[in-house]
Design an enzyme around this catalytic site. Structure first.
Site, mmCIF file in Angstrom:
data_model
loop_
_atom_site.group_PDB
_atom_site.id
_atom_site.type_symbol
_atom_site.label_atom_id
_atom_site.label_comp_id
_atom_site.label_asym_id
_atom_site.label_seq_id
_atom_site.Cartn_x
_atom_site.Cartn_y
_atom_site.Cartn_z
ATOM 1 N N HIS A 34 52.902 6.596 28.019
ATOM 2 C CA HIS A 34 53.917 7.728 26.800
ATOM 3 C C HIS A 34 52.709 7.448 25.790
ATOM 4 O O HIS A 34 51.548 7.982 25.225
ATOM 5 C CB HIS A 34 55.027 8.435 26.736
ATOM 6 C CG HIS A 34 55.161 8.968 25.578
ATOM 7 N ND1 HIS A 34 54.625 10.527 25.559
ATOM 8 C CD2 HIS A 34 55.815 9.232 24.756
ATOM 9 C CE1 HIS A 34 55.413 11.165 24.582
ATOM 10 N NE2 HIS A 34 55.715 10.667 23.487
ATOM 11 N N GLU A 64 64.048 5.608 17.987
ATOM 12 C CA GLU A 64 64.796 6.229 19.068
ATOM 13 C C GLU A 64 64.736 6.045 20.080
ATOM 14 O O GLU A 64 66.459 6.035 20.415
ATOM 15 C CB GLU A 64 63.383 7.237 18.969
ATOM 16 C CG GLU A 64 64.216 9.345 19.404
ATOM 17 C CD GLU A 64 63.490 10.172 19.159
ATOM 18 O OE1 GLU A 64 63.282 10.655 20.055
ATOM 19 O OE2 GLU A 64 62.214 10.242 18.291
ATOM 20 N N ASP A 65 64.282 4.902 20.935
ATOM 21 C CA ASP A 65 64.524 4.642 22.139
ATOM 22 C C ASP A 65 64.568 3.012 22.776
ATOM 23 O O ASP A 65 64.807 2.949 23.981
ATOM 24 C CB ASP A 65 62.881 5.636 23.173
ATOM 25 C CG ASP A 65 63.386 7.005 22.810
ATOM 26 O OD1 ASP A 65 64.000 7.490 23.193
ATOM 27 O OD2 ASP A 65 62.356 7.513 23.789
#
Length: 178
Positions: A34, A64-65
């Site tokens: 991604h 964020e992840d």
């Protein structure tokens, strides 16, 4: 350090951080595809050659992840890249609905460089949804994601005509008024 080395260093950092993550598609695609795909859209389709923008695209989901901090990004990649990533990072302390609304509200006020990353991210995600529905998603949820994305993109208009036109084509396929 030259630009190629900087980009490879960013790609390596992101790959290590995302190593155990998978996309939600049926193939459980490695997540690193991604951010690399977002950077590819910026360079190949949008004609972006600004190295900090491409670095931020590669790193845009790390805070964020993963367990990455903004301090860590700043230390490794500097304040400009860290700042762009910060602008496109959702606040995970908020509910999903609040985060989605924040993206809509924040889009018009983001910096030009953050808007580029956000446009490419939306374009990648919508193409991915068109290619294959994530496990557990209904057709309605996919449509809702497209509608919500169109609202985020509305606040990014005037940033990059090529990406915006491509996004508009995707919205039109779904009968979303733009």
């Amino acid at each position: 350090m030259n630009h190629v080395s900087e980009l490879i260093r960013c790609t390596d950092f992101a790959a290590i951080k995302h190593k155990d993550q998978r996309r939600k598609d049926i193939e459980a695609t490695p997540y690193i595809n991604h951010p690399i795909g977002v950077a590819k859209i910026l360079t190949e389709e949008a004609g972006i050659t600004d190295i900090p923008v491409i670095q931020a695209a590669l790193l845009h989901d790390t805070v964020e992840d993963t367990d990455t901090s903004f301090e860590e990004l700043n230390q490794h990649f500097g304040p400009e890249v860290c700042g762009i990533v910060k602008e496109v990072t959702d606040d995970k302390t908020l509910s999903k609905m609040e985060r989605k609304q924040q993206q809509i509200n924040h889009a018009p006020h983001a910096s030009y460089k953050a808007k580029l990353v956000k446009l490419a991210d939306k374009l990648y995600n919508l193409r991915d949804l068109r290619r294959c529905t994530p496990c557990g998603w209904t057709a309605e949820r996919v449509q809702e994601y497209f509608v919500w994305s169109s609202k985020v993109v509305a606040g990014l208009r005037g940033t990059n005509r090529k990406m915006e036109d491509t996004l508009d084509d995707l919205f039109k396929e779904r009968d979303i008024i733009i």
